[in-house]
Design an enzyme around this catalytic site. Structure first.
Site, short mmCIF file in Angstrom:
data_model
loop_
_atom_site.label_atom_id
_atom_site.label_comp_id
_atom_site.label_asym_id
_atom_site.label_seq_id
_atom_site.Cartn_x
_atom_site.Cartn_y
_atom_site.Cartn_z
N TYR A 82 0.62 -1.15 0.07
CA TYR A 82 0.09 -0.07 0.17
C TYR A 82 0.94 1.36 0.05
O TYR A 82 1.81 1.25 0.59
CB TYR A 82 -0.83 0.14 1.11
CG TYR A 82 -2.02 -1.02 1.20
CD1 TYR A 82 -2.33 -1.55 0.04
CD2 TYR A 82 -2.74 -1.28 2.30
CE1 TYR A 82 -3.14 -2.89 0.26
CE2 TYR A 82 -3.55 -2.31 2.55
CZ TYR A 82 -3.94 -3.14 1.30
OH TYR A 82 -4.76 -4.15 1.46
N SER A 139 -13.46 -4.97 1.18
CA SER A 139 -14.42 -4.39 -0.07
C SER A 139 -15.68 -4.74 0.13
O SER A 139 -16.51 -5.12 -0.61
CB SER A 139 -13.72 -5.15 -1.37
OG SER A 139 -14.37 -4.30 -2.20
N LEU A 152 -21.70 -0.07 -3.84
CA LEU A 152 -22.88 -0.37 -3.12
C LEU A 152 -23.40 0.84 -2.48
O LEU A 152 -24.57 0.97 -1.64
CB LEU A 152 -22.56 -1.63 -2.29
CG LEU A 152 -22.63 -2.84 -2.80
CD1 LEU A 152 -22.08 -4.15 -2.08
CD2 LEU A 152 -23.94 -3.34 -3.47
#
Length: 348
Positions: A53, A236, A243
Protein backbone atom coordinates in the site's frame (compact mmCIF):
# COMPACT_ATOMS: atom_id res chain seq x y z
CA UNK A 1 -17.97 -0.50 19.36
CA UNK A 2 -18.26 -4.27 19.60
CA UNK A 3 -15.38 -6.74 19.68
CA UNK A 4 -14.67 -10.33 18.67
CA UNK A 5 -11.92 -12.87 19.26
CA UNK A 6 -9.32 -13.04 16.50
CA UNK A 7 -9.15 -16.76 15.81
CA UNK A 8 -7.56 -18.56 18.72
CA UNK A 9 -5.14 -15.74 19.54
CA UNK A 10 -7.02 -14.49 22.58
CA UNK A 11 -6.95 -10.97 21.10
CA UNK A 12 -10.14 -8.91 21.10
CA UNK A 13 -10.44 -6.94 17.86
CA UNK A 14 -13.06 -4.37 16.96
CA UNK A 15 -15.79 -5.68 14.67
CA UNK A 16 -14.95 -2.73 12.42
CA UNK A 17 -11.34 -2.67 11.21
CA UNK A 18 -9.78 0.45 9.70
CA UNK A 19 -8.53 -0.17 6.18
CA UNK A 20 -5.72 2.16 5.21
CA UNK A 21 -4.80 1.46 1.59
CA UNK A 22 -5.62 5.03 0.51
CA UNK A 23 -3.11 6.63 2.90
CA UNK A 24 -0.19 8.04 0.95
CA UNK A 25 -1.91 8.49 -2.41
CA UNK A 26 -5.65 9.15 -2.45
CA UNK A 27 -5.37 10.46 1.12
CA UNK A 28 -2.59 12.66 2.48
CA UNK A 29 -0.67 11.92 5.67
CA UNK A 30 -2.73 14.55 7.50
CA UNK A 31 -5.97 12.97 6.30
CA UNK A 32 -4.71 9.55 7.34
CA UNK A 33 -3.89 10.88 10.81
CA UNK A 34 -7.39 12.37 11.07
CA UNK A 35 -9.00 9.06 10.08
CA UNK A 36 -6.93 7.07 12.57
CA UNK A 37 -7.68 9.59 15.33
CA UNK A 38 -11.42 9.35 14.72
CA UNK A 39 -11.43 5.56 14.38
CA UNK A 40 -9.44 5.17 17.60
CA UNK A 41 -11.81 7.54 19.43
CA UNK A 42 -14.73 5.38 18.27
CA UNK A 43 -13.20 2.28 19.80
CA UNK A 44 -11.57 0.79 16.70
CA UNK A 45 -8.41 -0.99 17.82
CA UNK A 46 -7.79 -3.03 14.64
CA UNK A 47 -5.85 -1.45 11.74
CA UNK A 48 -5.07 -3.27 8.49
CA UNK A 49 -2.33 -2.36 6.02
CA UNK A 50 0.20 -4.04 3.68
CA UNK A 51 3.70 -3.59 2.35
CA UNK A 52 2.09 -3.01 -1.06
CA UNK A 53 0.00 0.00 0.00
CA UNK A 54 -1.04 2.59 -1.01
CA UNK A 55 -3.00 1.50 -4.07
CA UNK A 56 -2.66 1.48 -6.95
CA UNK A 57 0.68 -0.27 -6.46
CA UNK A 58 3.60 1.84 -7.64
CA UNK A 59 7.32 1.73 -6.94
CA UNK A 60 7.40 5.40 -5.96
CA UNK A 61 4.67 5.10 -3.31
CA UNK A 62 5.14 1.51 -2.05
CA UNK A 63 5.38 1.33 1.73
CA UNK A 64 3.97 4.82 2.20
CA UNK A 65 0.91 3.65 4.10
CA UNK A 66 2.96 1.73 6.66
CA UNK A 67 5.14 4.82 7.18
CA UNK A 68 2.09 6.98 7.89
CA UNK A 69 0.72 4.46 10.40
CA UNK A 70 4.12 4.16 12.05
CA UNK A 71 4.41 7.92 12.40
CA UNK A 72 0.90 8.12 13.87
CA UNK A 73 1.50 5.40 16.45
CA UNK A 74 4.80 6.99 17.42
CA UNK A 75 3.31 10.48 17.81
CA UNK A 76 0.22 9.26 19.67
CA UNK A 77 2.15 6.78 21.83
CA UNK A 78 -0.55 4.16 21.37
CA UNK A 79 1.19 1.15 19.80
CA UNK A 80 0.17 -1.11 22.71
CA UNK A 81 -3.49 -0.23 22.18
CA UNK A 82 -3.58 -1.16 18.46
CA UNK A 83 -3.95 -4.63 16.96
CA UNK A 84 -1.81 -4.10 13.88
CA UNK A 85 -2.19 -6.25 10.76
CA UNK A 86 -0.03 -6.03 7.66
CA UNK A 87 0.75 -8.27 4.69
CA UNK A 88 3.59 -9.66 2.61
CA UNK A 89 2.95 -9.78 -1.14
CA UNK A 90 2.47 -13.14 -2.81
CA UNK A 91 4.01 -14.30 -6.08
CA UNK A 92 4.23 -11.36 -8.47
CA UNK A 93 6.30 -9.92 -11.31
CA UNK A 94 6.42 -6.60 -9.43
CA UNK A 95 10.13 -6.12 -8.84
CA UNK A 96 10.38 -3.04 -6.62
CA UNK A 97 9.75 -4.68 -3.25
CA UNK A 98 13.03 -6.54 -2.78
CA UNK A 99 16.54 -5.11 -2.68
CA UNK A 100 17.78 -7.29 -5.52
CA UNK A 101 14.99 -6.20 -7.85
CA UNK A 102 13.76 -9.76 -8.32
CA UNK A 103 10.08 -10.71 -8.76
CA UNK A 104 8.27 -11.51 -5.54
CA UNK A 105 7.74 -14.98 -4.16
CA UNK A 106 7.32 -16.41 -0.67
CA UNK A 107 10.82 -17.71 -0.03
CA UNK A 108 12.43 -17.64 3.41
CA UNK A 109 14.73 -14.79 2.38
CA UNK A 110 11.98 -12.66 0.86
CA UNK A 111 9.63 -13.13 3.81
CA UNK A 112 12.40 -12.10 6.20
CA UNK A 113 13.27 -9.04 4.11
CA UNK A 114 9.60 -8.07 3.85
CA UNK A 115 8.86 -8.29 7.57
CA UNK A 116 12.02 -6.40 8.52
CA UNK A 117 11.15 -3.56 6.15
CA UNK A 118 7.55 -3.43 7.42
CA UNK A 119 8.74 -3.26 11.02
CA UNK A 120 11.06 -0.39 10.15
CA UNK A 121 8.34 1.57 8.33
CA UNK A 122 5.79 0.90 11.07
CA UNK A 123 8.28 1.97 13.76
CA UNK A 124 7.49 -1.07 15.88
CA UNK A 125 9.31 -4.21 16.93
CA UNK A 126 6.36 -6.56 16.42
CA UNK A 127 3.37 -7.11 14.14
CA UNK A 128 0.23 -8.59 15.67
CA UNK A 129 -1.14 -10.27 12.53
CA UNK A 130 1.10 -10.97 9.53
CA UNK A 131 -0.88 -12.05 6.47
CA UNK A 132 0.05 -13.53 3.10
CA UNK A 133 -1.52 -10.98 0.73
CA UNK A 134 -2.23 -13.55 -1.98
CA UNK A 135 -1.00 -17.09 -2.63
CA UNK A 136 2.47 -17.96 -3.82
CA UNK A 137 1.03 -20.58 -6.13
CA UNK A 138 -0.70 -19.68 -9.43
CA UNK A 139 -4.44 -19.31 -8.82
CA UNK A 140 -7.22 -17.38 -10.53
CA UNK A 141 -8.12 -14.40 -8.32
CA UNK A 142 -8.81 -10.65 -8.08
CA UNK A 143 -11.96 -10.72 -10.18
CA UNK A 144 -11.64 -14.15 -11.76
CA UNK A 145 -14.95 -15.89 -11.22
CA UNK A 146 -14.41 -18.48 -8.50
CA UNK A 147 -17.50 -20.42 -9.57
CA UNK A 148 -15.91 -21.05 -12.96
CA UNK A 149 -12.81 -23.18 -12.51
CA UNK A 150 -9.83 -22.68 -14.77
CA UNK A 151 -6.62 -24.58 -14.14
CA UNK A 152 -3.56 -22.35 -13.83
CA UNK A 153 -0.01 -23.68 -13.91
CA UNK A 154 3.25 -22.15 -12.79
CA UNK A 155 5.97 -22.22 -10.13
CA UNK A 156 5.20 -22.23 -6.42
CA UNK A 157 6.87 -22.66 -3.05
CA UNK A 158 5.45 -25.51 -0.94
CA UNK A 159 3.08 -24.36 1.79
CA UNK A 160 4.99 -26.23 4.54
CA UNK A 161 8.17 -24.33 3.58
CA UNK A 162 6.29 -21.01 3.68
CA UNK A 163 5.00 -21.90 7.15
CA UNK A 164 8.52 -22.80 8.29
CA UNK A 165 9.73 -19.37 7.20
CA UNK A 166 6.86 -17.71 9.06
CA UNK A 167 7.60 -19.87 12.10
CA UNK A 168 11.10 -18.37 12.29
CA UNK A 169 9.87 -14.79 12.49
CA UNK A 170 7.18 -15.77 15.01
CA UNK A 171 9.76 -17.40 17.26
CA UNK A 172 11.96 -14.31 16.94
CA UNK A 173 9.09 -12.15 18.22
CA UNK A 174 8.74 -10.11 15.06
CA UNK A 175 5.26 -11.50 14.40
CA UNK A 176 2.71 -12.70 16.95
CA UNK A 177 0.19 -14.46 14.70
CA UNK A 178 -0.35 -15.23 11.01
CA UNK A 179 -3.26 -15.12 8.59
CA UNK A 180 -4.14 -15.54 4.93
CA UNK A 181 -5.69 -13.29 2.32
CA UNK A 182 -7.31 -13.91 -1.07
CA UNK A 183 -7.16 -17.61 -0.31
CA UNK A 184 -9.18 -20.63 -1.45
CA UNK A 185 -10.70 -23.44 0.63
CA UNK A 186 -7.95 -25.82 -0.52
CA UNK A 187 -5.27 -23.33 0.40
CA UNK A 188 -6.73 -22.61 3.82
CA UNK A 189 -7.07 -26.29 4.75
CA UNK A 190 -3.58 -27.08 3.45
CA UNK A 191 -2.12 -24.38 5.69
CA UNK A 192 -4.11 -25.71 8.64
CA UNK A 193 -3.09 -29.33 8.05
CA UNK A 194 0.57 -28.46 7.56
CA UNK A 195 0.59 -26.43 10.78
CA UNK A 196 -0.92 -29.28 12.78
CA UNK A 197 1.26 -31.99 11.26
CA UNK A 198 4.54 -30.10 11.67
CA UNK A 199 3.87 -28.05 14.82
CA UNK A 200 4.05 -24.79 12.87
CA UNK A 201 2.10 -21.54 13.36
CA UNK A 202 -1.63 -21.81 12.83
CA UNK A 203 -3.56 -19.35 10.67
CA UNK A 204 -6.12 -17.33 12.63
CA UNK A 205 -7.93 -15.37 9.90
CA UNK A 206 -8.69 -15.18 6.20
CA UNK A 207 -8.97 -11.76 4.59
CA UNK A 208 -11.03 -12.09 1.42
CA UNK A 209 -13.39 -9.85 -0.49
CA UNK A 210 -16.98 -10.24 0.72
CA UNK A 211 -20.04 -8.14 0.00
CA UNK A 212 -23.62 -8.28 -1.21
CA UNK A 213 -22.31 -8.72 -4.77
CA UNK A 214 -19.60 -11.21 -3.83
CA UNK A 215 -20.62 -13.96 -1.41
CA UNK A 216 -18.25 -16.58 -2.84
CA UNK A 217 -16.68 -16.98 0.62
CA UNK A 218 -19.83 -18.87 1.56
CA UNK A 219 -19.15 -21.61 -1.02
CA UNK A 220 -16.50 -23.37 1.06
CA UNK A 221 -14.57 -21.00 3.26
CA UNK A 222 -17.45 -20.07 5.58
CA UNK A 223 -17.60 -23.54 7.15
CA UNK A 224 -13.82 -23.57 7.51
CA UNK A 225 -13.94 -20.16 9.19
CA UNK A 226 -16.47 -21.38 11.74
CA UNK A 227 -15.10 -24.85 12.45
CA UNK A 228 -11.43 -23.90 12.42
CA UNK A 229 -11.69 -20.48 14.13
CA UNK A 230 -10.26 -18.70 11.09
CA UNK A 231 -12.84 -15.94 10.79
CA UNK A 232 -13.23 -13.71 7.77
CA UNK A 233 -11.73 -10.24 7.72
CA UNK A 234 -14.03 -8.94 5.02
CA UNK A 235 -12.49 -6.45 2.63
CA UNK A 236 -14.31 -4.44 -0.04
CA UNK A 237 -17.67 -4.79 1.78
CA UNK A 238 -19.01 -1.86 -0.27
CA UNK A 239 -17.70 -3.25 -3.57
CA UNK A 240 -15.23 -0.34 -3.72
CA UNK A 241 -18.06 2.14 -3.43
CA UNK A 242 -20.57 0.68 -5.88
CA UNK A 243 -22.95 -0.45 -3.13
CA UNK A 244 -23.23 3.12 -1.87
CA UNK A 245 -25.02 3.96 -5.12
CA UNK A 246 -22.57 6.73 -6.01
CA UNK A 247 -21.71 5.22 -9.40
CA UNK A 248 -25.28 4.49 -10.46
CA UNK A 249 -26.36 5.41 -13.99
CA UNK A 250 -22.81 6.12 -15.06
CA UNK A 251 -22.11 8.76 -12.39
CA UNK A 252 -18.43 9.52 -11.86
CA UNK A 253 -17.94 11.60 -8.70
CA UNK A 254 -14.88 13.84 -8.71
CA UNK A 255 -12.13 12.46 -6.49
CA UNK A 256 -13.63 8.96 -6.40
CA UNK A 257 -11.40 5.95 -6.89
CA UNK A 258 -12.88 5.20 -10.29
CA UNK A 259 -12.43 8.78 -11.46
CA UNK A 260 -8.83 8.88 -10.24
CA UNK A 261 -7.59 5.43 -11.17
CA UNK A 262 -10.21 3.60 -13.30
CA UNK A 263 -9.31 0.31 -11.63
CA UNK A 264 -12.74 -0.97 -10.57
CA UNK A 265 -13.42 -3.47 -13.35
CA UNK A 266 -13.88 -6.21 -10.74
CA UNK A 267 -17.19 -4.50 -9.89
CA UNK A 268 -18.29 -3.77 -13.44
CA UNK A 269 -18.90 -7.29 -14.72
CA UNK A 270 -22.01 -8.56 -16.46
CA UNK A 271 -24.99 -8.31 -14.12
CA UNK A 272 -23.20 -6.08 -11.60
CA UNK A 273 -25.21 -2.94 -12.30
CA UNK A 274 -28.52 -4.78 -11.99
CA UNK A 275 -27.51 -6.35 -8.69
CA UNK A 276 -26.21 -3.06 -7.29
CA UNK A 277 -29.39 -1.24 -8.31
CA UNK A 278 -31.51 -3.90 -6.58
CA UNK A 279 -29.60 -3.65 -3.29
CA UNK A 280 -29.55 0.16 -3.30
CA UNK A 281 -33.31 0.21 -3.97
CA UNK A 282 -33.89 -2.27 -1.14
CA UNK A 283 -31.94 -0.13 1.30
CA UNK A 284 -33.84 3.00 0.38
CA UNK A 285 -37.19 1.23 0.61
CA UNK A 286 -36.22 0.16 4.13
CA UNK A 287 -35.24 3.71 5.06
CA UNK A 288 -31.54 2.82 5.32
CA UNK A 289 -28.37 4.31 3.95
CA UNK A 290 -27.24 1.84 1.22
CA UNK A 291 -23.68 1.75 2.56
CA UNK A 292 -24.85 1.03 6.09
CA UNK A 293 -27.19 -1.74 4.97
CA UNK A 294 -24.38 -3.38 3.01
CA UNK A 295 -22.04 -3.20 6.00
CA UNK A 296 -24.70 -4.36 8.44
CA UNK A 297 -25.26 -7.45 6.33
CA UNK A 298 -21.57 -8.36 6.37
CA UNK A 299 -21.34 -7.75 10.12
CA UNK A 300 -24.33 -10.03 10.71
CA UNK A 301 -22.66 -13.11 9.15
CA UNK A 302 -21.55 -15.60 11.83
CA UNK A 303 -18.25 -16.38 10.07
CA UNK A 304 -17.11 -12.73 9.97
CA UNK A 305 -14.66 -11.58 12.64
CA UNK A 306 -14.30 -8.00 11.42
CA UNK A 307 -15.31 -5.88 8.45
CA UNK A 308 -12.57 -3.73 6.93
CA UNK A 309 -13.75 -0.25 6.01
CA UNK A 310 -11.84 2.25 3.93
CA UNK A 311 -12.80 5.83 3.22
CA UNK A 312 -11.42 8.76 1.32
CA UNK A 313 -13.37 11.36 3.34
CA UNK A 314 -14.21 11.77 7.00
CA UNK A 315 -17.93 11.81 6.14
CA UNK A 316 -17.62 8.37 4.54
CA UNK A 317 -15.65 7.07 7.51
CA UNK A 318 -18.27 8.23 10.02
CA UNK A 319 -21.10 6.71 7.97
CA UNK A 320 -19.28 3.40 7.73
CA UNK A 321 -18.40 3.19 11.42
CA UNK A 322 -21.97 4.01 12.41
CA UNK A 323 -23.15 0.93 10.51
CA UNK A 324 -22.18 -1.06 13.62
CA UNK A 325 -25.47 0.16 15.15
CA UNK A 326 -27.68 -0.63 12.14
CA UNK A 327 -29.63 -3.85 12.84
CA UNK A 328 -29.96 -6.60 10.25
CA UNK A 329 -33.43 -8.00 10.79
CA UNK A 330 -34.43 -11.47 9.66
CA UNK A 331 -36.90 -9.93 7.21
CA UNK A 332 -34.27 -7.69 5.64
CA UNK A 333 -31.77 -10.54 5.45
CA UNK A 334 -34.37 -12.66 3.64
CA UNK A 335 -35.04 -9.88 1.14
CA UNK A 336 -31.29 -9.65 0.54
CA UNK A 337 -31.13 -13.40 -0.02
CA UNK A 338 -34.00 -13.15 -2.51
CA UNK A 339 -32.00 -10.66 -4.56
CA UNK A 340 -28.89 -12.80 -4.22
CA UNK A 341 -30.68 -15.81 -5.70
CA UNK A 342 -31.44 -13.76 -8.80
CA UNK A 343 -28.14 -11.85 -8.99
CA UNK A 344 -25.63 -14.31 -7.54
CA UNK A 345 -22.04 -13.17 -7.14
CA UNK A 346 -21.62 -10.93 -10.19
CA UNK A 347 -18.42 -9.42 -8.71
CA UNK A 348 -16.16 -12.18 -7.36
Amino acid sequence: MRYAKLGRTGLDVSRVCLGTMTFGDQNTKAEGFAQMDHAFEQGINFFDTAELYPVPPKAETQGGTERIIGDWMMERGCRDKIILATKVVGRSQMNWFRDGGQPCELTRGQIREAVDKSLQRLKTDYIDLYQIHWPDRPVAQFGSHSTIFRAVEGPENPIPEILEALDEIVKEGKVRFIGLSNESPWGAMTFLHAAQARDLPRIHSIQNAYSLVNRTFELGLAEIALREDTGLLAYSPLAQGYLTGKYQNGALPKGSRKQLYNRLQRYEKSGAAEATDAYVALARSAGLDPAQMALSFVLSRPFVTSVIIGASTMEQLKTNIDAIDVPMTDELAQRIDNIHLIHSNPCP
